[in-house]
Design an enzyme around this catalytic site. Structure first.
Site, short mmCIF file in Angstrom:
data_model
loop_
_atom_site.label_atom_id
_atom_site.label_comp_id
_atom_site.label_asym_id
_atom_site.label_seq_id
_atom_site.Cartn_x
_atom_site.Cartn_y
_atom_site.Cartn_z
N LYS A 190 4.33 -8.60 0.36
CA LYS A 190 4.14 -9.21 -0.95
C LYS A 190 5.38 -10.00 -1.37
CE LYS A 190 1.09 -5.63 -2.90
NZ LYS A 190 -0.08 -6.51 -3.17
N ARG A 219 -8.67 -0.26 0.82
CA ARG A 219 -10.00 -0.07 1.39
C ARG A 219 -9.94 0.69 2.70
NH1 ARG A 219 -10.51 -6.45 0.85
NH2 ARG A 219 -9.24 -5.85 -0.94
N1 BES Z 1 -2.43 -2.68 -4.59
C1 BES Z 1 -2.92 -3.99 -4.42
C2 BES Z 1 -3.73 -4.49 -5.61
C3 BES Z 1 -2.98 -4.63 -6.92
C4 BES Z 1 -2.50 -5.86 -7.30
C5 BES Z 1 -2.82 -3.55 -7.76
C6 BES Z 1 -1.83 -6.00 -8.51
C7 BES Z 1 -2.15 -3.68 -8.95
C8 BES Z 1 -1.67 -4.90 -9.34
C9 BES Z 1 -3.80 -4.07 -3.17
O1 BES Z 1 -3.46 -3.22 -2.15
C10 BES Z 1 -3.67 -5.45 -2.64
O2 BES Z 1 -2.61 -5.80 -2.23
N2 BES Z 1 -4.77 -6.19 -2.64
C11 BES Z 1 -4.77 -7.51 -2.16
C12 BES Z 1 -6.02 -7.70 -1.34
C13 BES Z 1 -6.04 -8.96 -0.53
C14 BES Z 1 -4.94 -8.95 0.51
C15 BES Z 1 -7.39 -9.10 0.10
C16 BES Z 1 -4.74 -8.47 -3.35
O3 BES Z 1 -5.29 -8.14 -4.40
O4 BES Z 1 -4.11 -9.51 -3.24
MN MN Z 2 -1.99 -4.03 -0.89
#
Ligand code: BES
Ligand code: MN
Ligand code: ZN
Length: 500
Positions: free
Chosen positions: A279, A353
């Site tokens: 990230k 997931r």
């Molecule tokens: N934990 C994150 C989602 C999240 C984002 C929670 C902001 C709280 C605040 C999750 O694991 C994630 O990174 N999801 C990705 C999915 C994508 C790579 C398909 C996302 O939301 O960008």
């Molecule tokens: Mn994630």
């Protein structure tokens, strides 16, 4: 802080402040506020005529009594319009007034239950919402601050002159305390930084909750998960030095129907760096809260064990970090889930997931026929819904409706998303049974449907709390930081689903 209940009239109490309430556009007549007004020679009605006191929701007016009655201060709390009044208003306004009282340094107060008079609410429900609002509104996460807030509200006495109501109020207050303690524990867990709330620490919290609630607990270690072939969960954990834990808690509230098991699964990523699909650094610290679903599940179980609804619950928290260590899984890797289905890991940041897929298969192997999962799954849910409501998805309209209904009565709103076959093509893989992402569009639905691929005959609802598990602002009983959502909804849901 202590909340107690007693029979009597707040007007005569020798406390630092008494709290009374006022609705918008309603003349004060009888009740505690009318009595106080008379004893203070019309001070309150004067302020109403002047337009200073209106009864607007959250309005606080402090009147010094100057020796006219035993208490030094009367606080008039506005509750808004009668037609909008419900337990959510009580909870919210109780948080507002509790923080105000603490801010001015008052330690001992007496109050009536808002709304059981003009508001017409059931005294037990009103008292429960009030205790919740106070304890939730006063929450602070200051354990790592040397300079802690010195002002504390020490004692609040809830009073009623009707002895028939006092027992109900007492029951409501006790229940409210149980719920608020569970929510605040959830907030504590999610507010802890990732170095101090590791999968091992979550397992310790779970052990404490299980022991206090006389529940059975089992913590699966990496070797157990290898034996069970939880390839998706293990793939996520392999880039981290922290040992992963799959926490399994059993609550048997309906022993005469042991085959009827409802599973409650909470995402327990104690830090989500994104893994190799790392990230951006701005805001990455927020990902300490990626175990908020797991914390909500465990803390809901704490309240369930105290309230004892007649239902059997299998609570599961797959807990691990998602880190980019040298052994981390790579984009393009293929993992074999416990179900036997293979997943191409297109993006290591779509890890929620993956861990939930194996938890769902495990739940079904343990006999669960209804499954609810709670996860900070997608950033896209915030794009769609903001932080106002939680997204809900499912394959069983009745279960989804139960979740929405429980949320409504707890002031934790939900909004249902659709699930269409046509979305499937987005996460088709050329090399495995499916991949863990589906492109830029419909991100939250894709996440939900990928999880749904692992539901095999059970009823299922998925709660995406990525937008609602955290708040950037203070409002009523909601504080900055972890909100504790959806602990209250889950407890309400299980009470509603319980056999009577
Ligand atoms: N934990 C994150 C989602 C999240 C984002 C929670 C902001 C709280 C605040 C999750 O694991 C994630 O990174 N999801 C990705 C999915 C994508 C790579 C398909 C996302 O939301 O960008
Ligand atoms: Mn994630
Ligand atoms: Zn995540």
């Amino acid at each position: 802080m202590e909340i107690n209940v007693s029979l009597g009239n707040i007007v005569q109490q020798d406390v630092s402040a008494v709290i009374v309430n006022l609705f918008e556009d309603v003349k004060i007549s009888g009740g505690a506020i009318g009595e106080l007004d008379k004893l203070m020679d019309g001070a309150i009605s004067d302020l109403i005529s002047d337009g200073e006191v209106t009864g607007k929701k959250g309005e606080i007016t402090l009147i010094h009594t100057l020796g006219k009655i035993p208490t030094k201060r009367v606080i008039v709390l506005g509750l808004g319009k009668v037609e909008n009044f419900d337990t959510n208003v009580i909870r919210w306004a109780s948080g507002v007034v509790a923080r105000h009282i603490r801010r001015i340094g008052v330690r001992v107060v007496a109050t009536i239950v808002y709304g059981s008079g003009v508001g017409g609410l059931n005294p037990r429900a009103a008292a429960s919402a009030m205790a919740e609002g106070i304890l939730l509104g006063l929450y602070r996460f200051d354990k790592y601050k040397s300079d802690k807030g010195k002002k504390t509200l020490e004692r609040l006495t809830v009073m009623d002159t009707d002895s028939a109501k006092v027992a109900d109020i007492e029951a409501g207050v006790l229940e409210g305390i149980v719920i608020a303690e569970a929510v605040n524990r959830c907030r504590n867990m999610a507010n802890e930084p990732a170095n101090l709330m590791t999968p091992t620490n979550i397992a310790e919290e779970a052990l404490d909750i299980a022991n206090n609630g006389a529940m059975e607990i089992q913590v699966l270690e990496r070797v157990d998960m290898e034996r069970l072939k939880m390839g998706a969960f293990l793939g996520v954990s392999q880039g981290s030095a922290e040992p992963p834990k799959m926490i399994v808690l059993r609550y048997l509230g309906n022993p005469s129907d042991q085959q009827n098991i409802c599973a409650l699964i909470g995402k327990g990523i104690t830090f989500d760096s994104g893994g190799i699909s790392i990230k951006p650094s701005t805001g990455m610290g927020k990902m300490k809260g990626d175990m908020a679903g797991g914390a909500a599940v465990l803390c809901a179980m704490q309240a369930v064990a105290a309230i004892k609804p007649r239902i059997n619950i299998l609570a599961i928290v797959p807990a691990t970090e998602n880190m980019p260590g040298g052994k981390a899984q790579r984009p393009g890797d293929i993992v074999t889930t416990m179900s036997g289905k293979t997943i191409e890991v297109d993006n290591t940041d779509a890890e929620g997931r993956l861990v939930i897929a194996d938890a769902i298969t495990y739940a079904q192997s343990e006999g669960a026929t209804r499954i609810i999962d709670v996860a900070t799954l997608t950033g896209a849910i915030t794009t769609a819904l903001g932080n106002v409501c939680t997204g809900v998805f499912g394959n069983d309209q009745e279960l989804v409706a139960q979740v929405v209904g429980a949320g409504d009565s707890e002031g934790e709103p939900f909004w249902q998303f659709p699930m269409f076959e046509d979305y499937k093509k987005q996460y088709r893989s050329d090399v495995a049974d499916l991949k863990n992402t589906g492109g830029r569009s419909a991100g939250s639905i894709i996440g939900a449907q990928i999880i749904g691929e692992f539901v095999n005959g059970a009823s299922w609802a998925h709660l995406d709390i990525a937008g609602t598990s955290h708040s950037d602002a203070v409002s009523g009983h909601v504080i900055k930081g972890a909100t504790g959502t959806p602990v209250r909804t889950l407890v309400r849901l299980f009470r509603n689903l319980a056999v009577t």
